[in-house]
Enzyme design. Structure first.
Site, PDB file in Angstrom:
ATOM      1  N   THR A 212       1.004  -1.107   0.417  1.00 23.45           N
ATOM      2  CA  THR A 212      -0.238  -0.139  -0.050  1.00 23.45           C
ATOM      3  C   THR A 212       0.983   0.712   0.267  1.00 23.45           C
ATOM      4  O   THR A 212       1.421   1.920   0.966  1.00 23.45           O
ATOM      5  CB  THR A 212      -0.665  -0.129   1.377  1.00 23.45           C
ATOM      6  OG1 THR A 212       0.033  -0.292   2.358  1.00 23.45           O
ATOM      7  CG2 THR A 212      -1.873  -1.049   0.991  1.00 23.45           C
ATOM      8  N   GLY A 213       1.679   1.725  -1.167  1.00 28.38           N
ATOM      9  CA  GLY A 213       2.690   2.007  -1.051  1.00 28.38           C
ATOM     10  C   GLY A 213       2.023   3.720  -0.434  1.00 28.38           C
ATOM     11  O   GLY A 213       2.379   4.242   0.306  1.00 28.38           O
ATOM     12  N   THR A 214       0.865   4.805  -0.838  1.00 23.93           N
ATOM     13  CA  THR A 214       0.069   5.137   0.134  1.00 23.93           C
ATOM     14  C   THR A 214       0.270   6.508   0.827  1.00 23.93           C
ATOM     15  O   THR A 214       1.369   7.502   0.320  1.00 23.93           O
ATOM     16  CB  THR A 214       0.475   4.736   1.991  1.00 23.93           C
ATOM     17  OG1 THR A 214      -0.460   3.313   1.378  1.00 23.93           O
ATOM     18  CG2 THR A 214      -0.531   4.949   2.783  1.00 23.93           C
ATOM     19  N   THR A 215      -0.408   7.319   0.734  1.00 21.07           N
ATOM     20  CA  THR A 215      -0.522   8.428   1.813  1.00 21.07           C
ATOM     21  C   THR A 215      -2.009   8.658   2.634  1.00 21.07           C
ATOM     22  O   THR A 215      -2.248   8.375   2.473  1.00 21.07           O
ATOM     23  CB  THR A 215      -0.135   9.652   1.095  1.00 21.07           C
ATOM     24  OG1 THR A 215       0.073   9.636   0.141  1.00 21.07           O
ATOM     25  CG2 THR A 215      -0.411  11.012   1.263  1.00 21.07           C
TER      26      THR A 215
END
Lengths: 231, 194
Positions: free
Chosen positions: A29-32
């Site tokens: 979940t690469g994510t921010t």
């Protein structure tokens, strides 16, 4: 990559791996993710992209996971690791709640996450933000980043996209914001990161947790805050 | 990607320039006009995109001076192929896509190439880039023969956008060129900027 038309045997010998990359790469979940406290609760938010290398495996992921009725966590890092850890913590806190007869404190949840993340720090990749409301301290945000430390912060950001946000959040955060100010603060931050980070994108999922419960909002398509000009 | 239609061709690309996960700019154009009805799309390493397009332009100008006529798309494809194969053992990291109309007969032409210049001419569509698998899927399902310019525009736009919406390192804007006998229309698409 270069196309080839050589004979079958040689082809099998050195092109033995025809499985596409996205079947072999771990889901992240690469994510921010972001969370901020206000008087009376917390606002948490996340993007919705799960990637397997460069392939977007899920563009509508829910990274805001319920731990107890009033405590949620934002997950970043390996999808499998964070789901597994969150499941264990949820189980343990559910058990705790039955034993103690009352809702667990956010601090307890955060430290339970910490136990798992620290003890298994060499084997898992999990950056988590724990946030919620309890009746002792009200709204609280705890960051549990990669190595397994715990720290309570007025606001926390995490994930690969958070690197683009430090300047923005430091300049825009004010103490004693209301819920109505926190929601656009988180939404704008997430939108800016999604605009620059390849591993973040999709829709913005927000949740506001107060003593009255959890209110979830999704910002999709044109509702996403816009910081660029159409040209 | 590029597609063939009825007496027209379309070529389209995204506009992202990035360094792995970080997007640096959203107005990096990768489609270059090589002639009034000849366009080349150059996805890949940005420095090679610029170098190849500049070197190619030089060779093309020399050709036009010597031959005193506009180049045919098929000949241009061979020129690109030659340029890339010269660097067989230290290649330019670009995988070009060519779209154009013959200068005399206005026959539509599309072709693509790998990074060392192997040419491939097709009658339907060609794709190139990090989300080529997604693009193949979209093109196979959306393309049909003999599309009029307006329909071709819709088809190529949808194919491109839905393909790069499934790729974490592509997107951030798109440009589509529709090349017909008497005009070329360039349109910028409104896309997701994530």
């Amino acid at each position: 990559m270069a196309t080839s038309m050589i004979s079958k045997n040689r082809e099998q010998a050195f092109m033995s791996n025809l499985t596409p990359d996205w079947l072999k790469t771990e889901l992240t979940t690469g994510t921010t993710i972001a969370a901020v406290e206000f008087d009376g609760g917390v606002v948490i938010g996340a993007d919705s992209r799960t990637t397997s290398g460069a392939y977007i495996a899920n563009r509508v992921t829910d990274k805001l996971t319920k731990i107890t009725d009033k405590i949620y966590c934002c997950r970043s890092g390996s999808a499998a690791d964070t789901q597994a850890v969150a499941d264990v913590v949820k189980y343990q806190l559910n058990f705790y709640q039955m034993e103690m007869g009352e809702e667990p404190l956010v601090q307890t949840a955060a430290h339970t996450f910490k136990e798992l993340c620290y003890d298994h720090r060499d084997n898992i990749s999990a950056g988590i933000i724990v946030a919620g409301w309890d009746k002792k301290e009200g709204g609280q945000v705890f960051a549990v980043p990669l190595g397994g430390m715990v720290i309570r912060q007025p606001f926390a950001i995490g994930g690969s996209g958070s690197t683009y946000l430090y300047g923005y959040v430091d300049s825009q955060f004010k103490k004693n914001m209301t819920k109505e100010e926190c929601l656009p603060f988180v939404a704008n931050a997430l939108s800016l990161a999604m605009n620059r980070d390849g591993s973040s994108g999709g829709i913005i999922r927000l949740a506001a947790i107060t003593k009255d419960g959890v209110e979830r909002v999704n910002l999709t398509g044109n509702q996403l805050p816009k910081f660029y000009e159409d040209h | 990607m590029a597609m063939k239609g009825k007496d027209c061709v379309a070529i389209a690309a995204d506009r992202r320039f990035g360094v792995q996960a970080q997007t640096v700019s959203m107005d990096f154009d990768k489609i270059f006009e090589m002639g009034p009805h000849l366009y080349i799309g150059l996805p890949g390493l940005a420095t090679d995109v610029q170098t190849v397009s500049q070197r190619l332009n030089f060779r093309l100008k020399m050709y036009e001076l010597r031959e005193n006529r506009k180049i045919k798309p098929k000949t241009f494809m061979s020129m690109v192929s030659n340029l890339l194969y010269e660097r067989r053992f230290g290649p330019y990291f670009v995988e070009p896509v060519i779209a154009g109309l013959d200068p005399k007969t206005f026959q539509p032409f599309i072709a693509s190439m790998d990074l060392i210049g192997c040419p491939m001419i097709t009658d339907d569509f060609v794709v190139s880039g990090t989300c080529s698998e997604q693009m193949y899927g979209m093109c196979e399902s959306l393309w049909e023969p003999n599309l009029e310019p307006e329909d071709l525009f819709e088809t190529i736009s949808q194919a491109l956008m839905n393909a790069f919406d499934r790729d974490a390192v592509s997107g951030w804007g798109a440009v589509v060129y529709i090349i017909e006998k008497d005009k070329v229309t360039k349109r910028l698409l409104k896309t997701r900027m994530d």
